[in-house]
Design an enzyme around this catalytic site. Structure first.
Site, short mmCIF file in Angstrom:
data_model
loop_
_atom_site.label_atom_id
_atom_site.label_comp_id
_atom_site.label_asym_id
_atom_site.label_seq_id
_atom_site.Cartn_x
_atom_site.Cartn_y
_atom_site.Cartn_z
N HIS A 64 -11.50 -0.34 11.82
CA HIS A 64 -10.14 -0.87 11.87
C HIS A 64 -9.32 -0.02 12.83
O HIS A 64 -9.58 1.18 12.99
CB HIS A 64 -9.50 -0.82 10.49
CG HIS A 64 -10.07 -1.80 9.52
ND1 HIS A 64 -9.40 -2.18 8.38
CD2 HIS A 64 -11.26 -2.46 9.48
CE1 HIS A 64 -10.12 -3.04 7.70
NE2 HIS A 64 -11.26 -3.23 8.35
N CYS A 74 -7.69 1.62 4.78
CA CYS A 74 -6.87 2.36 5.75
C CYS A 74 -5.70 3.07 5.08
O CYS A 74 -5.37 4.21 5.45
CB CYS A 74 -6.40 1.41 6.85
SG CYS A 74 -7.79 0.81 7.85
N CYS A 134 -4.90 -2.18 5.10
CA CYS A 134 -5.68 -2.58 3.93
C CYS A 134 -5.86 -1.36 3.02
O CYS A 134 -5.44 -0.25 3.35
CB CYS A 134 -7.04 -3.12 4.37
SG CYS A 134 -8.13 -1.84 5.08
N GLU A 168 -6.29 1.35 12.77
CA GLU A 168 -5.65 2.57 12.29
C GLU A 168 -6.67 3.62 11.85
O GLU A 168 -6.44 4.83 12.01
CB GLU A 168 -4.64 2.28 11.18
CG GLU A 168 -5.20 1.57 9.97
CD GLU A 168 -5.16 0.06 10.06
OE1 GLU A 168 -5.62 -0.52 11.06
OE2 GLU A 168 -4.69 -0.57 9.08
#
Length: 174
Positions: A75, A108, A105, A77
């Site tokens: 992802h 993260c 999410c 981040e």
């Protein structure tokens, strides 16, 4: 009494000026995250981008690479936080702010807790996986060992439009 009222008015005016500067800086860094999201879209990745800022300087940036890397953890981040930790040569990022185009999410947001970030600023809320206020609020869950500030809705329309356009085009291609 008049002096006190003037003092209160001046303090309120100063607070608004500081808030306006924060908003402008947040928008500036979110535009950089949007550029990362556009790079993700150009690769066929879900268009999410992130930048990590420390002491007013961008120290890391990334975009989603889950498809490209065949990695469920890739992802935006997550990748940006890993890069920031590597560059700073430390895992505690307590003086850093993460700017991300989509609400983080649970994975993260959990990483943000573990990295001890100061702030997370995101654009669009995520009704299906958002863990910083929508479905969960990991940023201030008192059961966890760290809390961080969240600011949502920065350039929200632009962030949401990029995602909506991406998925609209993807559905056309089926």
């Amino acid at each position: 009494m008049g002096e006190r009222n003037d003092s209160i008015k001046n303090h309120a005016r100063e607070n608004r000026a500081v808030e306006n500067r924060f908003q402008e800086r947040d928008q500036e860094f979110m535009r950089l995250a949007l550029a990362e999201a556009e790079a993700a879209a150009s690769k066929g990745e879900v268009p999410v981008g992130a930048v990590v800022v420390c002491d007013g300087e961008v120290i890391a940036s990334a975009h989603n690479l889950r498809e490209t890397n065949a990695d469920p953890a890739a992802h935006a981040e997550f990748l940006a936080l890993e890069e920031a930790a590597e560059k700073l040569e430390r895992w505690r990022l307590s003086d850093c702010t993460v700017y991300v185009t989509l609400e983080p999410c649970a994975m993260c947001a959990g990483l943000m807790v573990n990295a001890r970030i100061a702030r997370c600023v995101f654009g669009a809320s995520d009704p299906k996986a958002g863990a910083c206020g929508t479905l969960f609020s990991l940023q201030d869950d008192e059961r966890l060992n760290h809390a961080f500030e969240v600011r949502s809705g920065v350039l929200e329309d632009e962030c949401r439009a990029l995602l909506q356009n991406f998925f609209r085009e993807r559905r056309k291609g089926r």
